[in-house]
Design an enzyme around this catalytic site. Structure first.
Site, PDB file in Angstrom:
ATOM      1  N   ASP A   1      -4.418 -25.409  91.923  1.00  0.00           N
ATOM      2  CA  ASP A   1      -3.985 -24.012  92.022  1.00  0.00           C
ATOM      3  C   ASP A   1      -3.237 -23.520  90.781  1.00  0.00           C
ATOM      4  O   ASP A   1      -2.938 -22.336  90.682  1.00  0.00           O
ATOM      5  CB  ASP A   1      -3.160 -23.766  93.291  1.00  0.00           C
ATOM      6  CG  ASP A   1      -1.858 -24.551  93.348  1.00  0.00           C
ATOM      7  OD1 ASP A   1      -1.562 -25.310  92.403  1.00  0.00           O
ATOM      8  OD2 ASP A   1      -1.133 -24.413  94.360  1.00  0.00           O
ATOM      9  N   ARG A   2      -2.938 -24.393  89.838  1.00  0.00           N
ATOM     10  CA  ARG A   2      -2.256 -23.970  88.613  1.00  0.00           C
ATOM     11  C   ARG A   2      -3.192 -24.079  87.418  1.00  0.00           C
ATOM     12  O   ARG A   2      -4.207 -24.773  87.473  1.00  0.00           O
ATOM     13  CB  ARG A   2      -1.006 -24.824  88.371  1.00  0.00           C
ATOM     14  CG  ARG A   2       0.043 -24.675  89.447  1.00  0.00           C
ATOM     15  CD  ARG A   2       1.314 -25.414  89.092  1.00  0.00           C
ATOM     16  NE  ARG A   2       2.325 -25.223  90.127  1.00  0.00           N
ATOM     17  CZ  ARG A   2       3.629 -25.319  89.923  1.00  0.00           C
ATOM     18  NH1 ARG A   2       4.102 -25.607  88.736  1.00  0.00           N
ATOM     19  NH2 ARG A   2       4.474 -25.138  90.911  1.00  0.00           N
TER      20      ARG A   2
ATOM     21  N   ASP B   1      -3.664 -30.154  92.755  1.00  0.00           N
ATOM     22  CA  ASP B   1      -4.467 -29.572  93.835  1.00  0.00           C
ATOM     23  C   ASP B   1      -5.289 -28.376  93.391  1.00  0.00           C
ATOM     24  O   ASP B   1      -5.913 -27.707  94.214  1.00  0.00           O
ATOM     25  CB  ASP B   1      -3.579 -29.196  95.021  1.00  0.00           C
ATOM     26  CG  ASP B   1      -2.631 -28.042  94.721  1.00  0.00           C
ATOM     27  OD1 ASP B   1      -2.252 -27.877  93.549  1.00  0.00           O
ATOM     28  OD2 ASP B   1      -2.248 -27.324  95.664  1.00  0.00           O
TER      29      ASP B   1
ATOM     30  N   SER C   1       0.865 -30.891  95.132  1.00  0.00           N
ATOM     31  CA  SER C   1       0.549 -30.015  94.009  1.00  0.00           C
ATOM     32  C   SER C   1       0.624 -30.739  92.679  1.00  0.00           C
ATOM     33  O   SER C   1      -0.142 -31.650  92.413  1.00  0.00           O
ATOM     34  CB  SER C   1       1.463 -28.786  94.024  1.00  0.00           C
ATOM     35  OG  SER C   1       1.045 -27.835  93.071  1.00  0.00           O
ATOM     36  N   HIS C   2       1.560 -30.360  91.833  1.00  0.00           N
ATOM     37  CA  HIS C   2       1.660 -30.876  90.469  1.00  0.00           C
ATOM     38  C   HIS C   2       2.550 -32.108  90.374  1.00  0.00           C
ATOM     39  O   HIS C   2       2.793 -32.618  89.277  1.00  0.00           O
ATOM     40  CB  HIS C   2       2.211 -29.783  89.555  1.00  0.00           C
ATOM     41  CG  HIS C   2       3.506 -29.213  90.047  1.00  0.00           C
ATOM     42  ND1 HIS C   2       3.567 -28.388  91.147  1.00  0.00           N
ATOM     43  CD2 HIS C   2       4.772 -29.370  89.618  1.00  0.00           C
ATOM     44  CE1 HIS C   2       4.826 -28.050  91.369  1.00  0.00           C
ATOM     45  NE2 HIS C   2       5.577 -28.634  90.456  1.00  0.00           N
TER      46      HIS C   2
ATOM     47  N   LYS D   1      -3.000 -19.232  94.802  1.00  0.00           N
ATOM     48  CA  LYS D   1      -3.262 -19.158  93.369  1.00  0.00           C
ATOM     49  C   LYS D   1      -4.421 -20.098  93.059  1.00  0.00           C
ATOM     50  O   LYS D   1      -4.710 -21.019  93.810  1.00  0.00           O
ATOM     51  CB  LYS D   1      -2.015 -19.506  92.564  1.00  0.00           C
ATOM     52  CG  LYS D   1      -1.289 -20.782  92.925  1.00  0.00           C
ATOM     53  CD  LYS D   1      -0.022 -20.894  92.096  1.00  0.00           C
ATOM     54  CE  LYS D   1       0.807 -22.126  92.469  1.00  0.00           C
ATOM     55  NZ  LYS D   1       1.590 -21.928  93.692  1.00  0.00           N
TER      56      LYS D   1
ATOM     57  N   ASP E   1      -3.854 -28.396  87.777  1.00  0.00           N
ATOM     58  CA  ASP E   1      -2.924 -29.386  88.299  1.00  0.00           C
ATOM     59  C   ASP E   1      -3.536 -30.210  89.424  1.00  0.00           C
ATOM     60  O   ASP E   1      -4.744 -30.178  89.661  1.00  0.00           O
ATOM     61  CB  ASP E   1      -1.643 -28.708  88.773  1.00  0.00           C
ATOM     62  CG  ASP E   1      -1.840 -27.879  90.031  1.00  0.00           C
ATOM     63  OD1 ASP E   1      -2.954 -27.363  90.221  1.00  0.00           O
ATOM     64  OD2 ASP E   1      -0.881 -27.731  90.812  1.00  0.00           O
TER      65      ASP E   1
END
Length: 544
Positions: free
Chosen positions: A282-283, A280, A113-114, A377, A278
């Site tokens: 999703d943010r 991947d 992710s982030h 998300k 981010d």
């Protein structure tokens, strides 16, 4: 084609967190480490032979090598088809979209992710179920149980697959399909938002924006949708090429790690709208000209303006937020007569609510917002929603948010992160607060009287499953809150997150700086927890 059975033995520490298994690349590079976890995923599943598995990731270092291993193991395990994003790329929301559109059995998403990427940084892997969402706890616990007793894994003895050519090939009994990672997702976005209206915003309204893809996976998605389809000027998307180390940056769209975008948006040359996603995808972070939108406010504004997007104009069945997220959306839901559900942190907890049609839009304070269009998300979705609102109401980002506060009041809100805290110390801090909970009800901290002091327990309203120890809540009688929680997204030590919230109905006070408005509660949070005293920290590492 030969199928090999390889002897192995368990590794410690392969319990998936809220977003799968995340470790340093060097940990995943250990012989058998990735293979053990993948085999444990397959061993936890039933009746998948002959069915479809989606595979993709955010393009970080080790992504390609991991995908080749997963392909060979999935072939050996009997999957009928593997759908893989070209180049091994699929944003997390796009992977969910593909799983749902093609009714796949599930998917494996490779991302931390982030978190930073590169040979010395982080890698991650998680399994998503057939609804497109993250595996629920009963599945992740089954996976973990398998990692503790594994003795062998199966893998096909075959050359690597070409990931860079769209098309199909047969490997043994399995069809390998390399897909365009963007097209299915872009098609879905066009059904949800008024692209003609947004296009006119750029073509006629002289509207300018900057989207920072942070050299992460959303670059190709944003370039195609924003620049090619919606006709935003070329160059609107910056840092749009996915890189294995994210260009040396930290792909977390917040005020600290996306500081170049923030500095530009607060300059005299700032465009009308700024956004970032981010690692991947999703943010999201939303900015106006010299104006930052808190993620909790972003969620509330999206819900309050739902009818401006064609995909939602028939109404929402309800909304949901994670427990630490600001109660701003609760006020919108009450005003509209909708249910608002409070869940633990982790998008998987929204899955049952979305599947049961109890909620349509969901959000987390950690820069995550999404809806029932997928089961993750979705950062670019949130950006497009904001563009749709701006085009529909013809107002600036700042004016939209301030009009929202005027109608509903402002929930001053902030999150303080203490990163890489020694895990033993972090757990001792949490345990000490649990021990004081029962005796704190009715106690005053300054002018604030404690109404509830507990460790949040969630009972899923759909399947009645229970999740304990989801964060310590200190709720005051005036509606203010302090929440303490250990985050499961890091790979070193523990991150202690402190969430502080206070409601302010007086419009005359809405322009206060959140840290100033929350100053007394911030001091109370330290008095309750002793984080600075017990960790030796002078201040949080990140404030959002």
């Amino acid at each position: 084609m030969k199928i090999k059975t390889v002897p192995t033995k368990p590794f410690d520490g392969q319990r998936p967190g809220t977003s799968g298994l995340r470790k340093k690349v060097s940990v995943f590079e250990q012989t058998h480490y990735l293979e053990n976890f993948v085999q444990s995923i397959f061993d936890s599943l039933d009746d998948f032979q002959g069915k479809t598995l989606v595979i993709g990731g955010d393009g970080r270092y080790f992504n390609r090598k991991a995908i080749q291993t997963i392909i060979k193991m999935a072939v050996a395990s009997g999957f009928g088809e593997l759908m893989i994003g070209k180049g091994g790329l699929l944003s997390t929301p796009a992977a969910s979209c593909v799983i749902r559109k093609y009714q796949a059995f599930g998917g494996i998403i490779l991302s931390a992710s982030h978190n930073p990427g590169g040979p010395t940084e982080d890698f991650g892997i998680k399994y998503n179920i057939s609804n497109g969402g993250p595996a629920p706890e009963k599945v992740t616990e089954a996976i973990y149980a398998n990692t503790q007793k594994i003795t062998s894994y199966q893998i096909a003895d075959t050359p690597d697959v070409d990931l860079d050519s769209i098309g199909e090939k047969i490997l043994g009994e399995t069809k390998i399909t390399i897909i365009d990672p963007v097209s299915d997702y872009a098609e879905l976005m066009a059904k949800l938002f008024d692209f003609d209206l947004i296009r006119r915003l750029f073509e006629i309204g002289n509207f300018k924006m900057r989207y920072d893809a942070m050299n992460a996976v959303t670059g190709p998605y944003a370039k195609f949708i924003l620049e090619d389809v919606l006709k935003a000027p070329k160059g609107t998307v910056v840092n749009g090429e996915p890189k294995e180390d994210f260009g040396g940056g930290h792909p977390d769209p917040n005020l600290v790690h996306a500081h170049k975008l923030v500095e530009y948006m607060f300059s005299d040359d700032a465009p009308d709208f700024g956004a970032a996603s981010d690692g991947d995808g999703d943010r999201n972070m939303i900015l106006g000209r010299k104006f930052y939108v808190n993620p909790s406010d972003s969620l509330a504004v999206i819900v309050a303006n739902f009818w401006n997007a064609p995909g939602y104009d028939r109404g929402l069945t309800g909304v949901a937020r994670s427990m630490p997220t600001s109660q701003a959306v609760d006020r919108v839901a009450r005003g509209m007569g909708m249910s608002c559900y409070e869940t633990p942190t982790g998008w998987k907890f929204f899955g049952n609510l979305l599947d049961a049609n109890k909620a349509t839009i969901c959000g987390e304070e950690s820069f995550g917002t999404g809806s029932n269009h997928v089961r993750e998300k979705d950062g670019l979705w949130a950006v497009l929603y904001w563009l749709n609102i701006i085009a529909a109401v013809n107002m600036s980002v700042e004016d939209i948010v301030k009009a929202h506060w005027k109608k509903y009041g402002r929930n001053f809100y902030s999150r303080h992160d203490y990163e890489a805290v020694d895990s033993q110390i972090a757990n001792e801090i949490m345990d000490s607060m649990r021990a004081m909970a029962a005796d704190s009800v009715g106690k005053f901290f300054g002018d604030y009287e404690v109404e509830t002091f507990d460790d949040f327990k969630y009972v899923d309203p759909v399947d009645k499953s229970e999740s304990d120890h989801q964060g310590i809540r200190v709720l005051f009688k005036d509606g203010s809150r302090i929440v303490f929680r250990l985050s499961g997204t890091g790979t070193q030590g523990a991150t202690i997150r402190v969430y502080i919230e206070k409601y302010e109905p007086n419009v005359g006070h809405h322009d206060m700086d959140p840290q100033e408005a929350l100053a007394e509660l911030i001091e109370i949070a330290e008095n309750i927890s002793g984080i600075k005293a017990k960790t030796g920290r002078m201040a949080p590492d990140v404030i959002t």
